[in-house]
Write a protein that holds these residues in place. Structure first.
Motif, PDB file in Angstrom:
ATOM      1  N   PHE A   1      -5.148  22.235   5.697  1.00 23.36           N
ATOM      2  CA  PHE A   1      -4.451  21.288   6.571  1.00 23.36           C
ATOM      3  C   PHE A   1      -2.944  21.484   6.451  1.00 23.36           C
ATOM      4  CE2 PHE A   1      -2.353  17.142   7.142  1.00 23.36           C
ATOM      5  CZ  PHE A   1      -2.781  16.819   8.414  1.00 23.36           C
ATOM      6  N   TYR A   2      -2.266  21.506   7.606  1.00 27.06           N
ATOM      7  CA  TYR A   2      -0.805  21.560   7.669  1.00 27.06           C
ATOM      8  C   TYR A   2      -0.284  20.250   8.241  1.00 27.06           C
ATOM      9  CZ  TYR A   2      -0.490  26.577   6.700  1.00 27.06           C
ATOM     10  OH  TYR A   2      -0.538  27.811   6.112  1.00 27.06           O
ATOM     11  N   HIS A   3       0.842  19.807   7.684  1.00 27.56           N
ATOM     12  CA  HIS A   3       1.458  18.576   8.192  1.00 27.56           C
ATOM     13  C   HIS A   3       2.970  18.716   8.139  1.00 27.56           C
ATOM     14  CE1 HIS A   3       2.140  14.371   9.088  1.00 27.56           C
ATOM     15  NE2 HIS A   3       2.874  14.237   7.982  1.00 27.56           N
ATOM     16  N   ALA A   4       3.653  18.396   9.247  1.00 23.52           N
ATOM     17  CA  ALA A   4       5.117  18.404   9.310  1.00 23.52           C
ATOM     18  C   ALA A   4       5.611  16.975   9.118  1.00 23.52           C
ATOM     19  CB  ALA A   4       5.593  18.956  10.649  1.00 23.52           C
ATOM     20  N   LEU A   5       6.401  16.784   8.078  1.00 21.57           N
ATOM     21  CA  LEU A   5       6.896  15.457   7.739  1.00 21.57           C
ATOM     22  C   LEU A   5       8.303  15.286   8.282  1.00 21.57           C
ATOM     23  CD1 LEU A   5       6.406  12.817   6.074  1.00 21.57           C
ATOM     24  CD2 LEU A   5       7.579  13.979   4.191  1.00 21.57           C
ATOM     25  N   ARG A   6       8.488  14.264   9.111  1.00 22.87           N
ATOM     26  CA  ARG A   6       9.820  14.009   9.665  1.00 22.87           C
ATOM     27  C   ARG A   6      10.711  13.444   8.570  1.00 22.87           C
ATOM     28  NH1 ARG A   6      13.216  10.327  11.946  1.00 22.87           N
ATOM     29  NH2 ARG A   6      14.399  11.043  13.758  1.00 22.87           N
ATOM     30  N   LEU A   7      11.879  14.043   8.423  1.00 21.05           N
ATOM     31  CA  LEU A   7      12.827  13.595   7.421  1.00 21.05           C
ATOM     32  C   LEU A   7      13.695  12.475   7.978  1.00 21.05           C
ATOM     33  CD1 LEU A   7      13.895  17.110   6.083  1.00 21.05           C
ATOM     34  CD2 LEU A   7      12.049  15.632   5.287  1.00 21.05           C
ATOM     35  N   SER A   8      14.438  11.836   7.082  1.00 19.05           N
ATOM     36  CA  SER A   8      15.277  10.704   7.479  1.00 19.05           C
ATOM     37  C   SER A   8      16.684  10.902   6.957  1.00 19.05           C
ATOM     38  CB  SER A   8      14.684   9.395   6.948  1.00 19.05           C
ATOM     39  OG  SER A   8      14.789   9.350   5.538  1.00 19.05           O
ATOM     40  N   SER A   9      17.477   9.856   7.029  1.00 15.86           N
ATOM     41  CA  SER A   9      18.869   9.934   6.603  1.00 15.86           C
ATOM     42  C   SER A   9      19.031   9.785   5.098  1.00 15.86           C
ATOM     43  CB  SER A   9      19.695   8.849   7.309  1.00 15.86           C
ATOM     44  OG  SER A   9      19.175   7.556   7.013  1.00 15.86           O
ATOM     45  N   ARG A  10      17.953   9.645   4.372  1.00 16.58           N
ATOM     46  CA  ARG A  10      18.004   9.547   2.919  1.00 16.58           C
ATOM     47  C   ARG A  10      16.905  10.414   2.316  1.00 16.58           C
ATOM     48  NH1 ARG A  10      15.392   3.646   1.381  1.00 16.58           N
ATOM     49  NH2 ARG A  10      13.547   3.775   2.743  1.00 16.58           N
ATOM     50  N   PRO A  11      17.082  10.861   1.092  1.00 18.02           N
ATOM     51  CA  PRO A  11      16.044  11.690   0.461  1.00 18.02           C
ATOM     52  C   PRO A  11      14.738  10.913   0.302  1.00 18.02           C
ATOM     53  CG  PRO A  11      18.070  11.704  -0.822  1.00 18.02           C
ATOM     54  CD  PRO A  11      18.235  10.658   0.212  1.00 18.02           C
ATOM     55  N   LEU A  12      13.630  11.619   0.371  1.00 16.43           N
ATOM     56  CA  LEU A  12      12.312  11.011   0.217  1.00 16.43           C
ATOM     57  C   LEU A  12      11.607  11.666  -0.966  1.00 16.43           C
ATOM     58  CD1 LEU A  12       9.942   9.251   1.135  1.00 16.43           C
ATOM     59  CD2 LEU A  12       9.280  11.089   2.710  1.00 16.43           C
ATOM     60  N   PHE A  13      11.423  10.905  -2.038  1.00 13.26           N
ATOM     61  CA  PHE A  13      10.702  11.389  -3.213  1.00 13.26           C
ATOM     62  C   PHE A  13       9.284  10.834  -3.164  1.00 13.26           C
ATOM     63  CE2 PHE A  13      14.988  12.114  -4.468  1.00 13.26           C
ATOM     64  CZ  PHE A  13      14.937  13.199  -5.322  1.00 13.26           C
ATOM     65  N   VAL A  14       8.323  11.742  -3.263  1.00  7.38           N
ATOM     66  CA  VAL A  14       6.928  11.357  -3.089  1.00  7.38           C
ATOM     67  C   VAL A  14       6.111  11.756  -4.318  1.00  7.38           C
ATOM     68  CG1 VAL A  14       7.039  11.546  -0.572  1.00  7.38           C
ATOM     69  CG2 VAL A  14       6.375  13.531  -1.932  1.00  7.38           C
ATOM     70  N   HIS A  15       5.021  11.056  -4.524  1.00  6.54           N
ATOM     71  CA  HIS A  15       4.033  11.361  -5.555  1.00  6.54           C
ATOM     72  C   HIS A  15       2.728  11.710  -4.836  1.00  6.54           C
ATOM     73  CE1 HIS A  15       6.405   9.703  -8.982  1.00  6.54           C
ATOM     74  NE2 HIS A  15       6.951   9.008  -7.999  1.00  6.54           N
ATOM     75  N   ILE A  16       2.224  12.895  -5.092  1.00  5.34           N
ATOM     76  CA  ILE A  16       0.972  13.347  -4.482  1.00  5.34           C
ATOM     77  C   ILE A  16      -0.158  13.023  -5.445  1.00  5.34           C
ATOM     78  CG2 ILE A  16      -0.323  15.337  -3.635  1.00  5.34           C
ATOM     79  CD1 ILE A  16       3.471  15.380  -3.655  1.00  5.34           C
ATOM     80  N   VAL A  17      -1.186  12.332  -4.948  1.00  2.00           N
ATOM     81  CA  VAL A  17      -2.275  11.875  -5.808  1.00  2.00           C
ATOM     82  C   VAL A  17      -3.615  12.205  -5.161  1.00  2.00           C
ATOM     83  CG1 VAL A  17      -0.846   9.975  -6.650  1.00  2.00           C
ATOM     84  CG2 VAL A  17      -2.459   9.569  -4.791  1.00  2.00           C
ATOM     85  N   ALA A  18      -4.628  12.250  -5.984  1.00  2.87           N
ATOM     86  CA  ALA A  18      -6.022  12.336  -5.522  1.00  2.87           C
ATOM     87  C   ALA A  18      -6.686  11.010  -5.836  1.00  2.87           C
ATOM     88  CB  ALA A  18      -6.743  13.488  -6.226  1.00  2.87           C
ATOM     89  N   LEU A  19      -7.485  10.522  -4.907  1.00 11.70           N
ATOM     90  CA  LEU A  19      -8.161   9.247  -5.107  1.00 11.70           C
ATOM     91  C   LEU A  19      -9.477   9.219  -4.343  1.00 11.70           C
ATOM     92  CD1 LEU A  19      -6.533   6.464  -2.896  1.00 11.70           C
ATOM     93  CD2 LEU A  19      -6.057   8.883  -2.592  1.00 11.70           C
TER      94      LEU A  19
END
Length: 501
Positions: free
Chosen positions: A148-166
Motif C-alpha cells: 500500500f502507498y499513501h501520500a500524506l499532505r504536509l502542513s505548516s508545522r512538523p508532524l511527528f508520528v508513531h507507527i503502531v500495529a494493533l
C-alpha cells in the motif's frame, strides 16, 4: 559486517549529490499478543518518524492545489501474515493534537481507553485483512500480502508520528501475526528525504566535524613527527593527539552510518555504538588531561604524587562506572515509545552532577598549583587553562539546558551541532597552546630515552676532556631550535641522575 560497512559507506560518500528515492525503513516481525511486545496492552510501536513542514518552510500555509505530489510525505506499507489474523491493522498517531485527535502521550499506556477508543484517535489506519480474515489486496497484484502507498499532505508545522500495529477485533483483540516493512519518506533529495525531521542536517554536521577534527589531528601528528625527528618528548601533545584522533574516527563512523542510512533507510548495526564508545573514551582522555595539567604535570613537576594519581584515577573510574550503569539501566527500563529526549532523562541528570563534581576537583587542583607557581608566564597559562577546562567540563550541562529550551522537533540536531562546535573549538585551542613553539614557555620538553642512552654511553666511553660539547638534535634543527633555549640560557638536556641510570 565490515565489508558491508566499507563498501556501502564509500559508495554512499561518493554519490552524495544523487537524489535517491529510498527512505527510512521500519522492518521486523510481530507475533503473539500485544502485551508480550509492548507496555500498552493494545498497541505495539513499530517506530517513529517526523515529517517536515510543507514546502520546507514552517509557519507557511500552502493551498493543497499548489502542493505538488513530490512535496508530500510518502508512506509505503508492505506486510504479509504468519499467517494473517483477522482484524490486524497498522495505524499512525500524532505526537501533538491533530484535527480533533488526541496527542500520543494521552493515548499510550492509557488504561482507561479501550482498543477501539484508541483507534479513533489515529490520524491514519490501514486494515490488513478483510472481514473474512484474508489479506487486503490494495494493488490487485498480490493476494498473499499487503502492498500500500499513501501520500500524506504536509502542513505548516512538523508532524511527528508513531507507527503502531494493533488488533481491535473483539474475538482477536491484541492478537498479532505479521512480517512488516514500513517505508517513510520526506520531500527532498538524498540529504533529507530519508531522515526524520529532527535528524535532518545531522549528516552535514558530522561531515564538517570530521573535516575540522581530522585537520587538527593531522596537525598534531605533524608536530609529533617533528619532535620525534628532533628526539624530543612532549607527552601532553601526544595525549591530545590521541584524543583528536579518537573524536575524528568517531565522526567518521557516524558518517558511514548516516550515509548508509540515507541510501538504504537503515545503517549498519553496531556502528553508532562504536562511535559512542570512541567519543566517550576521547572525552575521558581530555578530562584526565585537564586533571593532570591542573596538578602541574610537565609544567611545575614531571611526575605527580601517587596520591594525586590515585585520586584522579578513582574519580575517572567512578565516572566510567556511573556512565555505564546509568545508560544501561536507562536503556533497559526506558519505554521505547517515550518521547523524552536522551539528554533530559534521569541518567543524563546524574552524569551532569558527576561532571560538575569533576570540574570542582579540577578547580581545586588549579587553585593550589597556581599559588605555588612563581613564574608569571605559567600563571597566565593556568588562568587560561581553567577557562577552557570550564568550557569542556560544563558543555554537557549547558547542552542539556539548550535541549530543554529548544523545540522537540529540532533539539536533537541543535544539541548535536552545539556539542560538535564546542568540542572542536576547545580542542583547537589546546592544540594551539600545545604547539612546541609556544609550549616551551611553560611546558618541560625533554630529550627522548634513546638520545639520553646515547649520551650516557658516550660519557662512560670517552674522557670528559676528549669529548666534544653536547649538542641536542633540537639545536641542529632550525625549526625546533627555540625549544632548546630556555629564556636565553644555554641549551641543555634533561639527563637522569646516576641512581636512575
Amino acid at each position: 559486517f565490515w565489508g558491508r560497512l566499507g563498501i556501502r559507506g564509500v559508495l554512499a560518500l561518493a554519490l552524495l549529490a544523487l537524489p535517491a528515492s529510498v527512505a527510512k525503513v521500519l522492518e521486523g516481525h510481530v507475533t503473539g499478543s500485544a502485551q508480550l511486545h509492548s507496555a500498552d496492552p493494545h498497541l505495539v510501536v513499530l517506530g517513529t518518524f517526523g515529517f517536515e513542514c510543507i514546502m520546507g518552510t514552517c509557519g507557511k500555509t500552502v493551498p493543497e492545489a499548489e502542493a505538488a505530489f513530490f512535496e508530500k510525505g510518502m508512506i509505503h506499507i508492505e506486510a504479509h501474515g504468519d499467517p494473517f489474523i483477522k482484524g490486524q491493522e497498522i495505524a499512525m498517531f500524532s505526537s501533538e493534537p491533530w484535527v480533533n485527535k488526541s496527542a500520543w502521550k494521552q493515548i499510550w499506556r492509557n488504561r482507561q481507553l479501550s482498543c477501539a477508543a484508541k483507534r479513533q484517535h489515529a490520524i491514519f489506519t490501514l486494515p490488513l485483512t478483510t472481514s473474512e480474515g484474508e489479506p487486503v489486496d490494495y494493488r490487485a497484484s498480490n493476494v498473499d500480502a499487503v502492498d500500500f502507498y499513501h501520500a500524506l499532505r504536509l502542513s505548516s508545522r512538523p508532524l511527528f508520528v508513531h507507527i503502531v500495529a494493533l488488533n481491535c477485533a473483539p474475538e482477536y483483540q491484541g492478537a498479532l501475526s505479521m512480517y512488516y516493512k514500513v517505508t517513510l519518506q520526506n520531500p527532498g533529495g538524498w540529504w533529507g528525504a530519508q531522515f526524520s525531521y529532527d535528524d535532518q542536517s545531522i549528516l552535514r554536521t558530522h561531515i564538517l566535524a570530521f573535516l575540522a577534527l581530522g585537520a587538527l589531528a593531522a596537525l598534531a601528528a605533524h608536530s609529533l613527527i617533528g619532535l620525534q625527528a628532533a628526539q624530543l618528548s612532549h607527552p601532553p601533545l601526544l595525549v591530545l593527539g590521541g584524543a583528536l584522533g579518537g573524536f575524528a574516527l568517531s565522526h567518521l563512523l557516524d558518517i558511514f552510518f548516516y550515509a548508509d542510512y540515507a541510501s538504504h533507510g537503515h545503517g549498519p548495526e553496531g556502528v553508532l555504538v562504536m562511535s559512542e564508545v570512541l567519543s566517550t573514551c576521547s572525552d575521558l582522555v581530555v578530562m584526565v588531561l585537564y586533571l593532570m595539567l591542573s596538578q602541574g604535570w610537565r609544567i611545575t613537576d614531571d611526575h605527580m604524587p601517587q596520591r594525586d594519581q590515585m585520586l584522579i584515577g578513582g574519580a575517572v573510574l567512578v565516572y566510567c562506572v556511573c556512565y555505564v550503569l546509568i545508560y544501561t539501566v536507562d536503556y533497559a527500563l526506558r519505554d521505547p515509545a517515550d518521547e523524552v529526549y536522551v539528554l533530559l532523562t534521569t541518567g543524563a541528570f546524574f552524569l551532569v552532577l558527576i561532571r560538575i563534581m569533576l570540574f570542582a576537583l579540577c578547580c581545586l587542583f588549579f587553585y593550589d598549583t597556581y599559588h605555588r607557581e612563581p613564574s608569571v608566564q605559567k600563571q597566565t597559562f593556568f588562568r587560561r587553562a581553567i577557562v577552557s577546562c570550564a568550557i569542556w567540563f560544563l558543555q554537557l550541562p549547558f547542552t542539556c539546558l539548550i535541549a530543554a529550551s529548544t523545540s522537540s522537533s529540532t533539539r536533537h540536531r541543535v544539541a548535536t551541532g552545539w556539542m560538535a562546535t564546542v568540542n572542536t573549538l576547545t580542542l583547537a585551542y589546546l592544540l594551539y597552546v600545545f604547539q612546541p613553539s609556544r609550549a616551551k614557555d611553560y611546558f618541560t620538553i625533554t630529550a627522548t630515552g634513546n638520545e639520553l642512552a646515547g649520551l650516557t654511553s658516550d660519557m662512560d666511553d670517552e674522557p670528559m676532556r676528549d669529548r666534544p660539547p653536547l649538542r641536542s638534535s633540537v639545536v641542529e634543527s632550525e625549526r625546533y631550535a627555540p625549544l632548546a633555549e630556555e629564556r636565553g640560557r644555554e641549551p641543555r638536556l634533561a639527563v637522569p641522575d646516576e641512581g636512575m641510570l
